[in-house]
Design a protein around this motif. Structure first.
Motif, mmCIF file in Angstrom:
data_model
loop_
_atom_site.group_PDB
_atom_site.id
_atom_site.type_symbol
_atom_site.label_atom_id
_atom_site.label_comp_id
_atom_site.label_asym_id
_atom_site.label_seq_id
_atom_site.Cartn_x
_atom_site.Cartn_y
_atom_site.Cartn_z
ATOM 1 N N ASN A 8 -0.039 4.113 2.730
ATOM 2 C CA ASN A 8 -0.114 2.834 2.022
ATOM 3 C C ASN A 8 -0.071 1.706 3.055
ATOM 4 O OD1 ASN A 8 -0.181 4.073 -0.498
ATOM 5 N ND2 ASN A 8 2.030 3.980 -0.754
ATOM 6 N N ALA A 9 -1.227 1.155 3.381
ATOM 7 C CA ALA A 9 -1.328 0.178 4.459
ATOM 8 C C ALA A 9 -0.731 -1.178 4.086
ATOM 9 C CB ALA A 9 -2.793 0.006 4.860
ATOM 10 N N PHE A 10 -0.957 -1.609 2.842
ATOM 11 C CA PHE A 10 -0.445 -2.910 2.388
ATOM 12 C C PHE A 10 0.178 -2.738 1.012
ATOM 13 C CE2 PHE A 10 -4.144 -3.784 5.094
ATOM 14 C CZ PHE A 10 -3.554 -4.593 6.065
ATOM 15 N N GLU A 11 1.380 -3.289 0.831
ATOM 16 C CA GLU A 11 2.067 -3.219 -0.450
ATOM 17 C C GLU A 11 2.440 -4.631 -0.900
ATOM 18 O OE1 GLU A 11 5.379 -0.656 0.250
ATOM 19 O OE2 GLU A 11 4.194 1.186 0.074
ATOM 20 N N PHE A 12 2.142 -4.939 -2.174
ATOM 21 C CA PHE A 12 2.475 -6.253 -2.716
ATOM 22 C C PHE A 12 2.815 -6.079 -4.188
ATOM 23 C CE2 PHE A 12 -1.967 -5.430 -2.090
ATOM 24 C CZ PHE A 12 -2.564 -5.646 -3.314
ATOM 25 N N GLY A 13 4.095 -6.278 -4.519
ATOM 26 C CA GLY A 13 4.549 -6.058 -5.879
ATOM 27 C C GLY A 13 4.400 -4.606 -6.277
ATOM 28 N N PRO B 263 -10.806 4.739 0.888
ATOM 29 C CA PRO B 263 -9.836 3.694 0.547
ATOM 30 C C PRO B 263 -9.580 3.661 -0.951
ATOM 31 C CG PRO B 263 -11.986 2.715 0.820
ATOM 32 C CD PRO B 263 -12.149 4.188 1.119
ATOM 33 N N GLY B 264 -8.471 3.007 -1.333
ATOM 34 C CA GLY B 264 -8.179 2.914 -2.753
ATOM 35 C C GLY B 264 -7.048 1.951 -3.052
ATOM 36 N N LEU B 265 -6.757 1.805 -4.335
ATOM 37 C CA LEU B 265 -5.708 0.920 -4.822
ATOM 38 C C LEU B 265 -4.773 1.711 -5.719
ATOM 39 C CD1 LEU B 265 -4.602 -2.035 -5.171
ATOM 40 C CD2 LEU B 265 -6.091 -2.187 -7.185
ATOM 41 N N ASN B 266 -3.463 1.562 -5.472
ATOM 42 C CA ASN B 266 -2.447 2.240 -6.272
ATOM 43 C C ASN B 266 -1.648 1.206 -7.054
ATOM 44 O OD1 ASN B 266 0.718 3.073 -6.265
ATOM 45 N ND2 ASN B 266 -0.567 4.865 -6.652
ATOM 46 N N PHE C 181 1.515 -3.155 -6.516
ATOM 47 C CA PHE C 181 0.228 -2.693 -5.996
ATOM 48 C C PHE C 181 0.348 -2.248 -4.542
ATOM 49 C CE2 PHE C 181 -0.911 -5.496 -9.475
ATOM 50 C CZ PHE C 181 -1.975 -4.833 -10.089
ATOM 51 N N ALA C 182 -0.522 -1.327 -4.156
ATOM 52 C CA ALA C 182 -0.598 -0.879 -2.771
ATOM 53 C C ALA C 182 -2.043 -0.516 -2.438
ATOM 54 C CB ALA C 182 0.310 0.322 -2.534
ATOM 55 N N LEU C 183 -2.525 -1.021 -1.301
ATOM 56 C CA LEU C 183 -3.827 -0.628 -0.778
ATOM 57 C C LEU C 183 -3.617 0.539 0.180
ATOM 58 C CD1 LEU C 183 -5.456 -4.107 -0.016
ATOM 59 C CD2 LEU C 183 -6.049 -2.540 -1.876
#
Length: 211
Positions: free
Chosen positions: A96-101, A146-149, A103-105
Motif C-alpha cells: 500500500n504505497a499511499f493511504e488516506f482515510g 495498480p489498484g485502489l483499496n 482509501f489506499a493506493l
C-alpha cells in the motif's frame, strides 16, 4: 511488525468484460454496416494470505472463461464461435504505497501460472462442425498491477484493480492438436506489455476479509 501480528485474510476477485461494435463503410453513396466479433470474458478468483502493516502476501487460484462470436456477412447464417475455459494459480505481494482515510493506493506484484483449453464451433445453414480440442495454452509470467483499496470496516476491504495500467511479461506455450490425426503443433512465445493489454477486461473488482 512481526509474524505474530500478521492478520489472516481471505477474499477474491470477480471480473467481467464485453467487447463488440460495428464497422461502417460508404462507397458510391451506398453505406454498408458490418458487425465486429463479439467477445465476453469473465473470471472468478478466490485468494488467501496474510497482511502485515502495509504489506500483503498470499496466493490466488481460480477459473476464467471467454466466448467470441464472429459472423460472416457474405454468407447468410454463417457463424463461428470460439470458447475458452481456463485455470490460474497466482502468488502475489502487495504494498500500500499511499493511504488516506479509508482509501489506499497499492501496487501488486503477481506471478500468474495458467492453463486451459479452447473449443470451436462453425454453423452454417443447418450444418454444424465442432472441435472440442482447438488448442491448449500454458503460461508463466510476472506482472505489476495498480489498484485502489477501500476499508469498509476493520475487517472488510474492497479492491479495484486497474488492469489497463498493468505492466509485465509472460512466456506461453500453445499446443494445437489435429482432431483428425495424432499430429500436433507446439508454439512458444514471449510477450511484454505496458498499458492496454487486457481488453476487453479493463477493471477487476475484489474484496478481502481480515480475521
Amino acid at each position: 511488525m512481526g509474524i505474530a501480528n500478521a492478520q489472516l485474510f481471505v477474499g477474491g476477485n470477480l471480473g467481467f468484460g464485453m467487447q463488440s461494435g460495428t464497422n461502417e463503410t460508404t462507397r458510391s453513396g451506398v453505406t454498408a454496416t458490418v458487425d465486429q466479433p463479439k467477445t465476453i470474458a469473465w473470471e472468478v478468483t478466490p485468494k488467501i494470505g496474510f497482511q502485515m502493516d502495509k504489506m500483503l502476501f498470499g496466493v490466488a487460484f481460480g477459473v476464467n472463461g471467454e466466448k467470441t462470436i464472429t459472423k460472416d456477412v457474405d454468407v447468410t447464417g454463417d457463424e463461428y464461435t470460439e470458447k475458452f475455459f481456463g485455470w490460474e494459480v497466482c502468488p502475489f505481494f502487495r504494498y500500500n504505497a499511499f493511504e488516506f482515510g479509508n482509501f489506499a493506493l497499492f501496487c501488486e506484484l503477481q506471478v500468474p501460472i495458467s492453463g486451459g483449453k479452447y473449443s470451436a464451433k462453425y454453423e452454417n445453414d443447418g450444418t454444424t462442425l465442432e472441435n472440442k480440442n482447438a488448442g491448449k495454452p500454458f503460461s508463466f509470467g510476472v506482472q505489476v498491477v495498480p489498484g485502489l483499496n477501500y476499508a469498509l470496516s476493520d475487517h472488510l476491504n474492497f479492491d479495484v484493480y486497474v488492469d489497463l495500467l498493468a505492466i509485465g511479461f509472460n512466456m506461453q506455450k500453445f499446443t494445437d492438436e489435429d482432431p483428425d490425426s495424432s499430429d500436433k503443433d507446439v508454439t512458444k512465445t514471449t510477450n511484454f506489455w505496458a498499458g492496454v493489454y487486457s481488453l476487453p477486461q479493463a477493471i477487476t473488482l475484489g474484496f478481502n476479509y481480515k480475521f
